[in-house]
Structure formats: C-alpha cells, structure tokens
Design an enzyme around this catalytic site. Structure first.
Site, mmCIF file in Angstrom:
data_model
loop_
_atom_site.group_PDB
_atom_site.id
_atom_site.type_symbol
_atom_site.label_atom_id
_atom_site.label_comp_id
_atom_site.label_asym_id
_atom_site.label_seq_id
_atom_site.Cartn_x
_atom_site.Cartn_y
_atom_site.Cartn_z
ATOM 1 N N ASP A 220 0.857 -1.170 0.000
ATOM 2 C CA ASP A 220 0.000 0.000 0.000
ATOM 3 C C ASP A 220 0.904 1.235 0.000
ATOM 4 O O ASP A 220 2.095 1.146 0.324
ATOM 5 C CB ASP A 220 -0.899 -0.033 1.241
ATOM 6 C CG ASP A 220 -1.764 1.191 1.363
ATOM 7 O OD1 ASP A 220 -2.434 1.548 0.381
ATOM 8 O OD2 ASP A 220 -1.760 1.811 2.446
ATOM 9 N N ASP B 11 -0.260 5.182 0.713
ATOM 10 C CA ASP B 11 -0.572 6.182 1.743
ATOM 11 C C ASP B 11 -0.636 5.525 3.118
ATOM 12 O O ASP B 11 -1.391 4.574 3.327
ATOM 13 C CB ASP B 11 -1.910 6.839 1.449
ATOM 14 C CG ASP B 11 -1.934 7.580 0.126
ATOM 15 O OD1 ASP B 11 -2.154 8.798 0.138
ATOM 16 O OD2 ASP B 11 -1.742 6.942 -0.929
ATOM 17 N N ASP C 14 -1.873 -0.551 5.722
ATOM 18 C CA ASP C 14 -2.305 0.005 7.015
ATOM 19 C C ASP C 14 -3.814 0.197 7.108
ATOM 20 O O ASP C 14 -4.288 0.904 7.999
ATOM 21 C CB ASP C 14 -1.620 1.359 7.253
ATOM 22 C CG ASP C 14 -2.220 2.466 6.396
ATOM 23 O OD1 ASP C 14 -2.417 2.230 5.184
ATOM 24 O OD2 ASP C 14 -2.501 3.555 6.935
#
Length: 216
Positions: free
Chosen positions: A8, A10, A166
């Site tokens: 991922d 961001d 996240d």
C-alpha cells in the site's frame, strides 16, 4: 515465481497527509467551507480520492459535484510530493528486500498518475516492478481483483506474494485474493483495522522480517 511484496502507499510507505490535507483545504477554502486538521484527513484516507472528497463534504453536510472532484484531482496530482515524506527506513529496507531477490509492487487506491509521481519523487519508483492505482483497473481495494491485477502486471503469483498495508481494505483484499497480509501499525489505521491480518508490524523493518519468515 519470485517472492513478491505488494505495498500500500498512503500511510504505509509515505506520510501523504500533508499534501492531501493541503489540496483538500484549498478546495474547502474555494467553496467557503472550514478546513480540516491533519488527523481528520488521516481518518478519511484509504478509499481513494473520490471517497476522500465525499467524506470531506459530508462532514459539512454537503455533497461534492463533478467539478469539485476534478478540481481536487488536478490540484493534488500537481502537488502530491511537496511535503509528503517516506516513513522512517522505508528506502533502505525495501532496497534490502530487492537486493535479496524480492519483487516489489505498489497497489494503491490513489490514482496511478499521482501515485507514480509521488513514488518517483521519494525515490521508490526504480525499486518497483509494477504500480496498480485506483484508476488502473475496473476494481479497486477492497476488491481482490485490484490486487490480482497488480500481481499480474508484476508477473507474480498469489502463492508467492504478501500484502503490506495500514487499512482494512488491504487486509480484506488480501484475504479474498488468497494472500497473507502484514498490517502496518505505524500508518493511519483506526484501532481494530488489523483484525484478520496474518501478522502485524510496528515498523517497516519488522514488516520485512515478517515477510522473510512467511516466504523464506
């Protein structure tokens, strides 16, 4: 098949909230609406820019129109790498994985153009074999098709791949695509989003160590 780590962007590789918040607050100012703090923006990140703008307007009991979305997308794409920074040790840790033969690919709900511009600015793009953005395919996270399409771009197999992210979208997409996942506790996640992940990591170094254990 080489071992592949899907990443991922961001909140996992880069702290992008400063530039997302700046672009969002410029839009709010143009519309005569109150600005958002960085923590407020962080809580809205993860589902792509359409969802981000929609959540921002909803907080002010409004709905965005296509012009709002277009303005934000253009503004953010032009300013995606002003104040955004890599999280600590991301570059050396990922460089070490690449040196050990791992393939690295980014799977993000951020538009691909903005994602590539940001990855290039922070020095990660040369390490990657593929980038799958939120507008790269017909599906985006948490749809597992987004991960599988990014893996296909990388010439990789789910059997020898892991997902690091996240957000609950990363955990759900990985599970439904048949991948194990590592949850990045240092990111923007709300408590409990790590539920269902194969493992959790407190920093990128621990995430790499877990990846090596899961795919020796």
């Amino acid at each position: 098949m080489p071992r592949t780590l899907l990443l991922d962007l961001d909140g996992t590789l880069v702290d992008t909230v400063p530039d997302l918040a700046a672009a969002l607050n410029r839009l709010m100012a143009d519309r005569g609406l109150p600005a958002f703090s960085h923590p407020q923006v962080a809580a809205m990140v993860g589902d792509g820019i359409v969802a981000l703008v929609s959540k921002a307007f909803a907080a002010h009991h409004r709905q965005p129109d296509p012009a709002d979305l277009d303005q934000f997308a253009a503004d953010y794409a032009a300013h995606a790498a002003i104040d955004s920074k890599l999280f600590p040790n991301v570059l050396p840790v990922l460089s070490g994985l690449a040196a050990d033969g791992w393939q690295l690919a980014v799977c993000s709900n951020k538009p691909e153009r903005a994602a590539r511009a940001l990855l290039d600015a922070v020095g990660l793009l040369p390490l990657l074999c593929a980038v799958g953005g939120g507008d790269s395919f017909a599906a985006r996270k948490p749809d597992p098709a987004h991960l599988l399409a990014t893996l296909a771009r990388a010439g990789a197999s789910p059997a020898t791949a892991l997902m690091l992210g996240d957000h609950r979208n990363d955990v759900i997409a990985a599970r439904d695509a048949g991948l194990r996942s590592i949850f990045a506790l240092w990111g923007y996640a709300a408590p409990g989003m790590e539920a269902g992940a194969t493992a959790v990591a407190r920093d990128i170094g621990e995430a790499a160590a877990i990846a090596r254990r899961l795919l020796p």
